[in-house]
Design a protein around this motif. Sequence first.
Motif, PDB file in Angstrom:
ATOM      1  N   ARG B  84       7.855 -14.415  10.131  1.00 39.61           N
ATOM      2  CA  ARG B  84       6.817 -13.489   9.210  1.00 39.61           C
ATOM      3  C   ARG B  84       6.762 -13.946   8.069  1.00 39.61           C
ATOM      4  O   ARG B  84       5.775 -13.815   7.467  1.00 39.61           O
ATOM      5  CB  ARG B  84       7.314 -12.146   9.617  1.00 39.61           C
ATOM      6  N   LEU B  85       7.839 -14.064   7.153  1.00 41.84           N
ATOM      7  CA  LEU B  85       7.832 -14.455   5.814  1.00 41.84           C
ATOM      8  C   LEU B  85       7.031 -15.676   5.589  1.00 41.84           C
ATOM      9  O   LEU B  85       6.128 -15.648   4.789  1.00 41.84           O
ATOM     10  CB  LEU B  85       9.340 -14.546   5.376  1.00 41.84           C
ATOM     11  N   LYS B  86       7.139 -16.453   6.501  1.00 37.63           N
ATOM     12  CA  LYS B  86       6.498 -17.788   6.317  1.00 37.63           C
ATOM     13  C   LYS B  86       4.960 -17.984   6.656  1.00 37.63           C
ATOM     14  O   LYS B  86       4.254 -18.765   6.417  1.00 37.63           O
ATOM     15  CB  LYS B  86       7.360 -18.907   7.068  1.00 37.63           C
ATOM     16  N   ASN B  87       4.587 -16.975   7.801  1.00 35.37           N
ATOM     17  CA  ASN B  87       3.613 -17.317   8.538  1.00 35.37           C
ATOM     18  C   ASN B  87       2.737 -16.197   8.468  1.00 35.37           C
ATOM     19  O   ASN B  87       1.409 -16.533   8.669  1.00 35.37           O
ATOM     20  CB  ASN B  87       3.782 -17.609   9.906  1.00 35.37           C
ATOM     21  N   ILE B  88       2.926 -14.818   8.308  1.00 36.53           N
ATOM     22  CA  ILE B  88       2.135 -13.974   8.435  1.00 36.53           C
ATOM     23  C   ILE B  88       2.008 -12.875   7.223  1.00 36.53           C
ATOM     24  O   ILE B  88       3.008 -12.608   6.703  1.00 36.53           O
ATOM     25  CB  ILE B  88       2.470 -13.000   9.770  1.00 36.53           C
ATOM     26  N   GLY B  89       0.888 -12.367   7.142  1.00 35.70           N
ATOM     27  CA  GLY B  89       0.582 -11.455   5.889  1.00 35.70           C
ATOM     28  C   GLY B  89       0.390 -10.147   6.678  1.00 35.70           C
ATOM     29  O   GLY B  89      -0.167  -9.915   7.637  1.00 35.70           O
ATOM     30  N   PHE B  90       0.753  -9.090   5.971  1.00 34.78           N
ATOM     31  CA  PHE B  90       0.534  -7.662   6.649  1.00 34.78           C
ATOM     32  C   PHE B  90      -0.075  -6.973   5.724  1.00 34.78           C
ATOM     33  O   PHE B  90       0.553  -6.687   4.370  1.00 34.78           O
ATOM     34  CB  PHE B  90       2.040  -7.029   7.086  1.00 34.78           C
ATOM     35  N   VAL B  91      -0.795  -6.008   6.163  1.00 36.92           N
ATOM     36  CA  VAL B  91      -1.354  -4.758   5.264  1.00 36.92           C
ATOM     37  C   VAL B  91      -1.158  -3.536   6.147  1.00 36.92           C
ATOM     38  O   VAL B  91      -1.779  -3.753   7.463  1.00 36.92           O
ATOM     39  CB  VAL B  91      -2.694  -4.956   4.802  1.00 36.92           C
ATOM     40  N   PHE B  92      -0.493  -2.448   5.672  1.00 40.54           N
ATOM     41  CA  PHE B  92      -0.329  -1.419   6.675  1.00 40.54           C
ATOM     42  C   PHE B  92      -1.289  -0.184   6.190  1.00 40.54           C
ATOM     43  O   PHE B  92      -2.113  -0.295   5.044  1.00 40.54           O
ATOM     44  CB  PHE B  92       1.092  -0.826   6.889  1.00 40.54           C
ATOM     45  N   GLN B  93      -1.239   0.844   6.892  1.00 33.42           N
ATOM     46  CA  GLN B  93      -2.273   1.865   6.781  1.00 33.42           C
ATOM     47  C   GLN B  93      -2.051   2.426   5.390  1.00 33.42           C
ATOM     48  O   GLN B  93      -3.081   2.757   4.638  1.00 33.42           O
ATOM     49  CB  GLN B  93      -1.846   2.985   7.785  1.00 33.42           C
ATOM     50  N   ALA B  94      -0.798   2.617   4.812  1.00 31.98           N
ATOM     51  CA  ALA B  94      -0.793   3.148   3.521  1.00 31.98           C
ATOM     52  C   ALA B  94       0.918   2.770   3.030  1.00 31.98           C
ATOM     53  O   ALA B  94       1.563   2.522   3.827  1.00 31.98           O
ATOM     54  CB  ALA B  94      -0.794   4.802   3.590  1.00 31.98           C
ATOM     55  N   TYR B  95       1.277   3.236   1.912  1.00 36.31           N
ATOM     56  CA  TYR B  95       2.675   2.976   1.210  1.00 36.31           C
ATOM     57  C   TYR B  95       2.868   1.688   1.663  1.00 36.31           C
ATOM     58  O   TYR B  95       4.351   1.312   2.027  1.00 36.31           O
ATOM     59  CB  TYR B  95       3.255   3.976   1.763  1.00 36.31           C
ATOM     60  N   ASN B  96       2.130   0.514   1.256  1.00 35.71           N
ATOM     61  CA  ASN B  96       2.397  -0.848   1.582  1.00 35.71           C
ATOM     62  C   ASN B  96       3.420  -1.367   0.533  1.00 35.71           C
ATOM     63  O   ASN B  96       4.288  -2.283   0.610  1.00 35.71           O
ATOM     64  CB  ASN B  96       1.536  -1.729   1.394  1.00 35.71           C
ATOM     65  N   LEU B  97       3.452  -0.809  -0.592  1.00 39.23           N
ATOM     66  CA  LEU B  97       4.057  -1.410  -1.801  1.00 39.23           C
ATOM     67  C   LEU B  97       5.630  -0.855  -2.033  1.00 39.23           C
ATOM     68  O   LEU B  97       5.624   0.219  -1.870  1.00 39.23           O
ATOM     69  CB  LEU B  97       3.208  -1.092  -3.007  1.00 39.23           C
ATOM     70  N   ILE B  98       6.123  -1.654  -2.885  1.00 38.47           N
ATOM     71  CA  ILE B  98       7.506  -1.315  -3.139  1.00 38.47           C
ATOM     72  C   ILE B  98       7.470  -0.580  -4.666  1.00 38.47           C
ATOM     73  O   ILE B  98       6.788  -0.651  -5.343  1.00 38.47           O
ATOM     74  CB  ILE B  98       8.616  -2.469  -3.471  1.00 38.47           C
ATOM     75  N   PRO B  99       7.672   0.721  -4.378  1.00 38.07           N
ATOM     76  CA  PRO B  99       7.367   1.706  -5.477  1.00 38.07           C
ATOM     77  C   PRO B  99       8.048   1.387  -6.785  1.00 38.07           C
ATOM     78  O   PRO B  99       7.454   1.894  -7.698  1.00 38.07           O
ATOM     79  CB  PRO B  99       7.903   3.117  -4.848  1.00 38.07           C
ATOM     80  N   VAL B 100       9.176   0.708  -6.784  1.00 39.57           N
ATOM     81  CA  VAL B 100       9.916   0.581  -8.064  1.00 39.57           C
ATOM     82  C   VAL B 100       9.376  -0.848  -8.663  1.00 39.57           C
ATOM     83  O   VAL B 100       9.848  -1.315  -9.957  1.00 39.57           O
ATOM     84  CB  VAL B 100      11.344   0.451  -8.091  1.00 39.57           C
ATOM     85  N   LEU B 101       8.523  -1.487  -8.148  1.00 38.17           N
ATOM     86  CA  LEU B 101       7.802  -2.854  -8.605  1.00 38.17           C
ATOM     87  C   LEU B 101       6.415  -2.615  -9.013  1.00 38.17           C
ATOM     88  O   LEU B 101       5.607  -1.756  -8.638  1.00 38.17           O
ATOM     89  CB  LEU B 101       8.032  -3.958  -7.445  1.00 38.17           C
ATOM     90  N   THR B 102       6.237  -3.194 -10.275  1.00 37.38           N
ATOM     91  CA  THR B 102       4.937  -3.311 -10.849  1.00 37.38           C
ATOM     92  C   THR B 102       3.919  -3.933  -9.834  1.00 37.38           C
ATOM     93  O   THR B 102       4.259  -4.616  -8.679  1.00 37.38           O
ATOM     94  CB  THR B 102       4.598  -3.951 -12.174  1.00 37.38           C
ATOM     95  N   THR B 103       2.560  -3.502 -10.081  1.00 36.50           N
ATOM     96  CA  THR B 103       1.463  -4.432  -9.150  1.00 36.50           C
ATOM     97  C   THR B 103       1.557  -5.570  -9.246  1.00 36.50           C
ATOM     98  O   THR B 103       1.623  -6.543  -8.112  1.00 36.50           O
ATOM     99  CB  THR B 103       0.219  -4.222  -9.943  1.00 36.50           C
ATOM    100  N   LEU B 104       1.959  -6.536 -10.254  1.00 31.52           N
ATOM    101  CA  LEU B 104       2.253  -7.931 -10.366  1.00 31.52           C
ATOM    102  C   LEU B 104       3.379  -8.280  -9.562  1.00 31.52           C
ATOM    103  O   LEU B 104       3.448  -9.203  -8.833  1.00 31.52           O
ATOM    104  CB  LEU B 104       2.192  -8.475 -11.704  1.00 31.52           C
TER     105      LEU B 104
END
Lengths: 406, 228
Positions: B84-104
């Motif tokens: 998955r890491l090498k081949n597939i991108g994922f977007v989920f319905q919500a809360y996709n992001l790691i909360p402690v990391l910035t946007t960048l």
Amino acid sequence: MYIKIAWRNIWRNKRRSLITIGSITFAVLLACIMRSMQLGSYDRMIENAARFYTGYIQIHKAGYWDEKIIDNSFSWDQELLAKVENTEGVNSAVPRVESFALASFENKTKGGMVLGISPEREHELTRIKDKMVEGEYLQDNDEGAVVSEGLAKYLKIGVGDTLVLIGQGYHGANAAGLFFVKGIAKFPVPEQNNQTIFISLKKAQWFYAMPDLITSMSLVVDKAKNVDRILADLNGKLDMNYLEIMGWKDLMPDLLQGIEIDNISGRIMLWILYAVIGFGMFGTFMMMTAERMYEFGVMMSIGMKRVKMQFSVFLEMLMMSSIGVIAGISISLPILVYYFYNPVFMTGEKAEAIEQFGVEAAYFFSLQPSLFYNQAWAIFFMAWILGFYPLYVIQRLKPVEAMREA
Amino acid sequence: MSGVIKAENLHKVYSETKIPVKALNGVNLEIMEGEFTAIVGPSGCGKTTLLNIIGGLDHPTMGNVLVANEDIANMKDGELIDFRLKNIGFVFQAYNLIPVLTTLENVEFIMLLQKQDKTQREKRSMELLEEMGIADKANMRPSELSGGQQQRVAVARALASKPKFILADEPTANLDSKSTENLLDIMAKMNKEENATFVFSTHDQRVIEKAKRIVTLEDGVIISDVKK
Ligand SMILES: Nc1ncnc2c1ncn2[C@@H]1O[C@H](COP(=O)(O)OP(=O)(O)OP(=O)(O)O)[C@@H](O)[C@H]1O
Ligand SMILES: [Mg+2]
């Protein structure tokens, strides 16, 4: 990166992390102070007993320790002295004639411990001159006596008075003598303070009719931890058919045992303290894991390996524990350093009550490094054990389920 | 041209429940590179199940899934994470992001796991954030962004490492209509500019209208497959 994530995760729930870190800090602080006091009092007890009385090592005639009678004495000669004093780590040898006698003055009589000493050598071991509270200390071949303060009080005897000693000398000879009181010395250990009489070695040998003989030779050593090595060296050098050599552990088995029992009870207290803190830590780790299931699911979906997630979470727990441990030690260190150099001596009624039990009424503190890193280990060990829970959860995590359940 | 995804005769039965649920009943689907495909159908028809299986998040009960000619249906979980890491991108319905990391940092995250170097990571991430119109939010945390902005960051993250395709399970379900349109426009743009392959599921009629291919599921089977 992992460090960054772990660090920020700690501050995500500031209040909870602070409480957890605070409780670790508190536990470490309490444990350090408690242990420091315990170990400090042990050191002091051993020191009082060994450094200021028996010495860390003693040499006797073989069999003296089992039967402490004046007949079991050995000769104090230059050859033996040279052998002993040339041993590495031995600063000097302190000869004594030690026996009991009845001490009386006017209408009071009490059993006393008579110590025939070589005044300068004795001072080197026990710093006895510093303990003089009245009159003068002995000189070589002195005719007088120094009486311990408690005994003097009991006998109501003072400097210049004449003390009567009656005992039994070498091979059953009668021993009786008059000694004028030259000085009075005060000792911290009550047992010693209430019964000791010092006279010069020469005078004692005359009193007990045992010229050139002594009952014990205590060694002044450079460092307490060298005792075992010195014992081994001496064992090879001296005639072990004629003499016996003992270290402080053999000389004071009761003290050693008392310390060990007290030490165990201290450790049990520590374990209880850590168990309480451990539950708190576990609660935090559990909540941390539970509220991040969805996040773990996302991270694993996009391709973050389990080990990496585990590493990150593990770092987080390690950091939290470390902050607590470091804070605890940093707070306790200056306090303990202060009290190490300024032990607390109690005074008044409370002190007297404690001294009745034969214990010095004072708090001493230890600065042994092990005292600090043992607490650190205890916390890290617990974090390590408790940390298996989140690691296990991550190991079993299935991304789809984690995200659906959250 | 062969398909990036080739699903053959997919069956999925959830048997942990009291009555086993047949979520997929023989799905055959081939997705070509550069396609912009919507999976649609009523609730419970099996959209999420299908996306999870072709994304290597779940195993089919029966059937094959070939992604870039590799059979992922029988891969072990550990291997799948790497795949998955090498081949597939994922977007989920919500809360996709790691909360402690910035946007960048969130956008860089996958490239970081792939051990790409820092300058390359930052360049690519900033470019994508520009494209998404949220470059000014680069140093904010997810909690400081709106739902629409968060989803755009998630799309940027999924695109960043140029995966074979991007799966998005109802990416607009939590968005208002304006954000929905905005997100879809961005996805369409990236589909065109980078030839990124998107497969997304949706209920939303306006989203369906933007798709170039519409696959309709009902009771775990494909009942229609229309290309515009
Ligand atoms: N883990 C599971 N265990 C049991 N049944 C499940 C599980 N996941 C999904 N199902 C069932 O499988 C069927 C298909 O579910 P799925 O989530 O794929 O549908 P969907 O099309 O994504 O629905 P929605 O539009 O509501 O998201 C449904 O009947 C659902 O109840
Ligand atoms: Mg769904």
